[in-house]
Scaffold this active site. Sequence first.
Site, PDB file in Angstrom:
ATOM      1  N   TYR A  77       0.718  -1.216  -0.153  1.00 14.43           N
ATOM      2  CA  TYR A  77       0.168  -0.024  -0.036  1.00 14.43           C
ATOM      3  C   TYR A  77       0.786   1.188  -0.029  1.00 14.43           C
ATOM      4  O   TYR A  77       2.227   1.166   0.031  1.00 14.43           O
ATOM      5  CB  TYR A  77      -0.784  -0.103   1.015  1.00 14.43           C
ATOM      6  CG  TYR A  77      -0.449   0.120   2.629  1.00 14.43           C
ATOM      7  CD1 TYR A  77       0.393  -0.599   3.317  1.00 14.43           C
ATOM      8  CD2 TYR A  77      -0.586   1.621   3.001  1.00 14.43           C
ATOM      9  CE1 TYR A  77       1.033  -0.073   4.608  1.00 14.43           C
ATOM     10  CE2 TYR A  77       0.079   1.821   4.270  1.00 14.43           C
ATOM     11  CZ  TYR A  77       0.704   1.115   5.045  1.00 14.43           C
ATOM     12  OH  TYR A  77       1.492   1.388   6.061  1.00 14.43           O
TER      13      TYR A  77
ATOM     14  N   LYS B  35       6.316  -1.742   2.119  1.00 18.26           N
ATOM     15  CA  LYS B  35       4.779  -1.362   2.709  1.00 18.26           C
ATOM     16  C   LYS B  35       3.855  -1.920   2.564  1.00 18.26           C
ATOM     17  O   LYS B  35       3.196  -1.866   1.683  1.00 18.26           O
ATOM     18  CB  LYS B  35       4.733   0.380   2.255  1.00 18.26           C
ATOM     19  CG  LYS B  35       4.026   1.272   3.159  1.00 18.26           C
ATOM     20  CD  LYS B  35       3.962   2.612   2.443  1.00 18.26           C
ATOM     21  CE  LYS B  35       3.104   3.551   3.125  1.00 18.26           C
ATOM     22  NZ  LYS B  35       3.131   3.668   4.722  1.00 18.26           N
TER      23      LYS B  35
ATOM     24  N   GLU C  47      11.638   2.734  14.334  1.00 16.32           N
ATOM     25  CA  GLU C  47      10.835   3.797  13.889  1.00 16.32           C
ATOM     26  C   GLU C  47       9.454   3.745  14.689  1.00 16.32           C
ATOM     27  O   GLU C  47       9.377   2.646  15.647  1.00 16.32           O
ATOM     28  CB  GLU C  47      10.393   3.487  12.495  1.00 16.32           C
ATOM     29  CG  GLU C  47       9.784   2.257  12.014  1.00 16.32           C
ATOM     30  CD  GLU C  47       9.640   1.900  10.730  1.00 16.32           C
ATOM     31  OE1 GLU C  47       9.557   3.003  10.049  1.00 16.32           O
ATOM     32  OE2 GLU C  47       9.256   0.843  10.373  1.00 16.32           O
TER      33      GLU C  47
ATOM     34  N   LEU D  32      10.685   1.772   7.456  1.00 16.26           N
ATOM     35  CA  LEU D  32      10.341   2.299   6.124  1.00 16.26           C
ATOM     36  C   LEU D  32      11.057   3.609   5.662  1.00 16.26           C
ATOM     37  O   LEU D  32      11.266   4.439   6.392  1.00 16.26           O
ATOM     38  CB  LEU D  32       8.788   2.468   6.345  1.00 16.26           C
ATOM     39  CG  LEU D  32       8.082   2.566   5.000  1.00 16.26           C
ATOM     40  CD1 LEU D  32       7.900   1.527   4.080  1.00 16.26           C
ATOM     41  CD2 LEU D  32       7.029   3.368   5.116  1.00 16.26           C
TER      42      LEU D  32
HETATM   43  N1  PDD Z   1       2.920   5.487   7.516  1.00 16.43           N
HETATM   44  N2  PDD Z   1       7.199   3.996   9.148  1.00 16.43           N
HETATM   45  C1  PDD Z   1       5.993   3.455   9.365  1.00 16.43           C
HETATM   46  C2  PDD Z   1       5.955   2.110   9.791  1.00 16.43           C
HETATM   47  C3  PDD Z   1       4.948   4.012   8.524  1.00 16.43           C
HETATM   48  O1  PDD Z   1       3.614   3.592   8.471  1.00 16.43           O
HETATM   49  C4  PDD Z   1       4.922   5.619   7.927  1.00 16.43           C
HETATM   50  C5  PDD Z   1       3.980   6.122   7.271  1.00 16.43           C
HETATM   51  C6  PDD Z   1       6.303   5.964   7.585  1.00 16.43           C
HETATM   52  C7  PDD Z   1       6.717   7.385   7.079  1.00 16.43           C
HETATM   53  O2  PDD Z   1       6.570   7.162   5.971  1.00 16.43           O
HETATM   54  P1  PDD Z   1       6.051   8.486   4.958  1.00 16.43           P
HETATM   55  O3  PDD Z   1       6.633   9.653   5.257  1.00 16.43           O
HETATM   56  O4  PDD Z   1       6.206   8.109   3.734  1.00 16.43           O
HETATM   57  O5  PDD Z   1       4.571   8.552   5.259  1.00 16.43           O
HETATM   58  C8  PDD Z   1       7.549   5.279   8.302  1.00 16.43           C
HETATM   59  C9  PDD Z   1       1.541   5.872   6.765  1.00 16.43           C
HETATM   60  C10 PDD Z   1       1.225   7.311   6.772  1.00 16.43           C
HETATM   61  C11 PDD Z   1       0.204   5.105   7.062  1.00 16.43           C
HETATM   62  O6  PDD Z   1       0.695   3.994   7.169  1.00 16.43           O
HETATM   63  O7  PDD Z   1      -0.723   5.440   7.217  1.00 16.43           O
END
Ligand code: PDD
Length: 279
Positions: free
Chosen positions: A33, A144, A177, A201
């Site tokens: 996703y 992801k 994270e 991620l």
């Molecule tokens: N999540 N790490 C994890 C585990 C995440 O789920 C996310 C983002 C990030 C940050 O990634 P980015 O800056 O590309 O949004 C880091 C999204 C927002 C979600 O699952 O809703």
Amino acid sequence: MPELAYVNGQFMPLAHATVSVEDRGFQFADSVYEVLRTYNCQPFALDEHLARLRRSLAAIALDYRTEPLREIIEEAARRAAFPEAIIYLQITRGVAPRNRAIPPEVKPTLVLTVRELVPHPEWEAHGICVITVPDNRWGRCDIKTVGLLANVLAHQAARQAGAQDAIFVESDGTVNESTAGNVFVVQGGQLRTPPKSHRILAGITRDKLMEIMPVVEARVSQDDLLGADEVFLTATTVEVVPVVAVNGKQIGSGKPGPITKQAWATFRKNFRPAALSHG
Ligand code: PDD
């Protein structure tokens, strides 16, 4: 149209969107996703999100043509017409009788939803409290995938502890994270974030911030986290979230610190259209 969905080629109200119970995304989390946001109805960092999606698809050997997605995402943002929206996009292996073996001929399912982005102005003023939890996730957190149960349970543990989120830490004390964002710490004026690896991620917000601020990519330990002058998280939906306490221990002054504020202001100055700059 307000909240909407796009399922296998058709736009519809979100409440009407369904997928089969035999979808492998539902059965096995055999699915990847992306989450994008819009500013003034324009998807932000679309190229970067599509590139990461292609990496995720390749990592799970899901053969999917991503070329049409740009137009679908832009069309969805236009139709929903929320100035600030969250666009969620999921591609599953498709529908097949439940069996671990990947069927040779299966048509992937594309699901996309658009909802209004709910801002959290209280986080900007006061920050959030987090806890640390053992990182019990699988070994490919760089993909992801929708297999987010460990993240859900860690987030719930944080809520039960009276905190707003949790940060995953390895048994050797390495900070990875949070359940939905990347971690940054400030120590002696230096901004630091864990390097990219299979354990985190590669956040788009993280990368964007690194384009505009000096950031050192280096291991962060739990002691560094607890002793930091400032801590913040980054994610698409929230940009920057100040962290003011970890495991009940106050970070810095207990308020969002100057470098956190600077990071957020710089992010907005560079990436938010002026009409939305309410921060
Ligand atoms: N999540 N790490 C994890 C585990 C995440 O789920 C996310 C983002 C990030 C940050 O990634 P980015 O800056 O590309 O949004 C880091 C999204 C927002 C979600 O699952 O809703």
